[in-house]
Design an enzyme around this catalytic site. Structure first.
Site, PDB file in Angstrom:
ATOM      1  N   ASN A  59      30.357 -67.251   5.642  1.00 18.51           N
ATOM      2  CA  ASN A  59      31.562 -66.422   5.569  1.00 18.51           C
ATOM      3  C   ASN A  59      31.718 -65.709   6.918  1.00 18.51           C
ATOM      4  O   ASN A  59      30.985 -64.784   7.222  1.00 18.51           O
ATOM      5  CB  ASN A  59      31.395 -65.405   4.423  1.00 18.51           C
ATOM      6  N   LYS A  75      34.159 -63.925   7.943  1.00 20.30           N
ATOM      7  CA  LYS A  75      34.912 -62.653   7.877  1.00 20.30           C
ATOM      8  C   LYS A  75      35.932 -62.595   9.038  1.00 20.30           C
ATOM      9  O   LYS A  75      36.519 -63.603   9.371  1.00 20.30           O
ATOM     10  CB  LYS A  75      33.952 -61.461   7.908  1.00 20.30           C
ATOM     11  N   HIS A 107      35.079 -60.675  -2.972  1.00 22.07           N
ATOM     12  CA  HIS A 107      34.063 -60.172  -2.029  1.00 22.07           C
ATOM     13  C   HIS A 107      34.045 -58.639  -2.058  1.00 22.07           C
ATOM     14  O   HIS A 107      35.100 -58.006  -2.154  1.00 22.07           O
ATOM     15  CB  HIS A 107      34.363 -60.676  -0.608  1.00 22.07           C
ATOM     16  N   GLU A 156      33.758 -56.469   0.147  1.00 24.74           N
ATOM     17  CA  GLU A 156      34.560 -55.788   1.165  1.00 24.74           C
ATOM     18  C   GLU A 156      36.020 -55.686   0.714  1.00 24.74           C
ATOM     19  O   GLU A 156      36.721 -54.730   1.048  1.00 24.74           O
ATOM     20  CB  GLU A 156      34.434 -56.514   2.513  1.00 24.74           C
ATOM     21  N   GLU A 205      25.959 -61.026  -4.819  1.00 23.72           N
ATOM     22  CA  GLU A 205      25.771 -60.336  -3.540  1.00 23.72           C
ATOM     23  C   GLU A 205      25.599 -58.834  -3.778  1.00 23.72           C
ATOM     24  O   GLU A 205      26.602 -58.103  -3.907  1.00 23.72           O
ATOM     25  CB  GLU A 205      26.995 -60.542  -2.645  1.00 23.72           C
ATOM     26  N   GLY A 249      24.929 -57.048   5.027  1.00 21.97           N
ATOM     27  CA  GLY A 249      24.965 -56.550   6.403  1.00 21.97           C
ATOM     28  C   GLY A 249      23.983 -55.432   6.716  1.00 21.97           C
ATOM     29  O   GLY A 249      24.088 -54.785   7.753  1.00 21.97           O
ATOM     30  N   SER A 291      22.291 -60.344   3.653  1.00 23.24           N
ATOM     31  CA  SER A 291      21.277 -60.355   4.713  1.00 23.24           C
ATOM     32  C   SER A 291      20.392 -61.601   4.697  1.00 23.24           C
ATOM     33  O   SER A 291      19.180 -61.515   4.934  1.00 23.24           O
ATOM     34  CB  SER A 291      20.422 -59.084   4.639  1.00 23.24           C
TER      35      SER A 291
HETATM   36  C1  PEP Z   1      28.663 -61.420   2.994  1.00 20.15           C
HETATM   37  O1  PEP Z   1      29.385 -60.553   3.435  1.00 20.15           O
HETATM   38  O2  PEP Z   1      29.105 -62.255   2.179  1.00 20.15           O
HETATM   39  C2  PEP Z   1      27.272 -61.441   3.420  1.00 20.15           C
HETATM   40  C3  PEP Z   1      26.404 -62.025   2.659  1.00 20.15           C
HETATM   41  O3  PEP Z   1      26.989 -60.802   4.607  1.00 20.15           O
HETATM   42  P1  PEP Z   1      25.570 -60.712   5.364  1.00 20.15           P
HETATM   43  O4  PEP Z   1      24.917 -62.065   5.278  1.00 20.15           O
HETATM   44  O5  PEP Z   1      25.919 -60.334   6.757  1.00 20.15           O
HETATM   45  O6  PEP Z   1      24.760 -59.679   4.648  1.00 20.15           O
END
Ligand code: PEP
Length: 254
Positions: free
Chosen positions: A11, A13, A101, A103, A171, A177, A215
């Site tokens: 992803n 973003k 998601h 966000e 998630e 992040g 992460s």
């Molecule tokens: C995400 O935003 O879907 C995600 C998993 O981000 P990260 O791997 O940076 O934690």
């Protein structure tokens, strides 16, 4: 248990410009060369909207699949400034879309909107990557499973869903992040219980597909590898570099 194909979904973003197709090319070259393992996994990249059509064209002859990062919840066309519908995304050759998601939830996407997006995307024959996850406070209060179950039920309540077209991405919001990850035991428990819940609730014959996201990088992937309930990974930060993304796959199959 996850015995089938594994998914490595990147992803991006709000990252990427037209020349970023080079990242895609490098990932594709690795995939082509990885004869030992490449039948065991699928790679899906979700670039920003500005790159979707170009990436979709470029990937016609490649094995990499392309996903949208979101879609609008109503209509094929309409007076919705700044948005695009599943119908429009489908017309440029895209078959996957990420919905829910954290966000986007944080900027106002409710369970109801997510439910509408999922049903419209499924109607347009997309495979939906449906994100769910608890926040730090919910985890601290040991409400994780209740939160996840509620998000699943609310997001999928409108239709009888064909679970071949739904991939759940678990998630934890506190992990996205941040470099923080759940312990293998915690993740295994949550993944096991979630799959069991979905299978029973939706009367499925097979297990639903469940990814982990938060992460994931070339180091943390080692602790996720033994968790048999996981059908793959949704990768944010580490998917923007072909090297980091490829290292995750390499370390997974090492
Ligand atoms: C995400 O935003 O879907 C995600 C998993 O981000 P990260 O791997 O940076 O934690």
């Amino acid at each position: 248990m996850a015995n089938g194909i594994r998914y490595f979904i990147g992803n991006w973003k709000m990252f990427g410009i037209p020349s970023s197709f080079k990242i895609l090319d490098k990932i594709n070259s690795y995939f082509q060369k990885d004869k030992k393992n490449n039948k065991k996994y699928k790679i899906i990249i979700a670039p920003p909207l500005t790159l979707l059509q170009d990436f979709s064209r470029r990937c016609k002859k490649k094995k990499i699949l392309i996903s949208a990062q979101n879609c609008y919840e109503k209509d094929n066309f309409g007076a919705h400034t700044g948005f695009v519908s599943p119908f429009m995304i489908k017309k440029i050759g895209i078959n996957y879309v990420i919905i829910g998601h954290s966000e986007n939830r944080a900027s106002g996407e409710t369970d109801k909107i997510i439910m509408e997006k999922i049903s419209l995307a499924v109607k347009n024959n997309f495979t939906v990557i449906f994100c769910i996850g608890e926040n730090k406070e919910e985890r601290r209060k040991k409400k994780t499973l209740n939160v996840l179950k509620k998000q699943i039920l609310n997001g999928l309540k409108k239709n009888k869903h064909d679970f071949k077209k739904i991939i759940i991405a678990y998630e934890p919001v506190w992990s996205i992040g941040t470099g923080k990850i759940p312990s293998p035991q915690e993740l295994q428990n949550n993944a096991f219980n979630l799959k069991k819940f979905i299978k029973k609730k939706f009367k499925l014959k097979c297990n639903p597909k469940l990814l982990y996201g938060g992460s994931v990088d070339k180091n943390s992937i080692r602790s996720f590898k033994p968790i048999k309930e996981l059908d793959g990974f949704l990768i944010g930060g580490a998917s923007k570099s072909s090297k980091n993304f490829i290292d995750i796959i390499k370390n997974f199959y090492k």
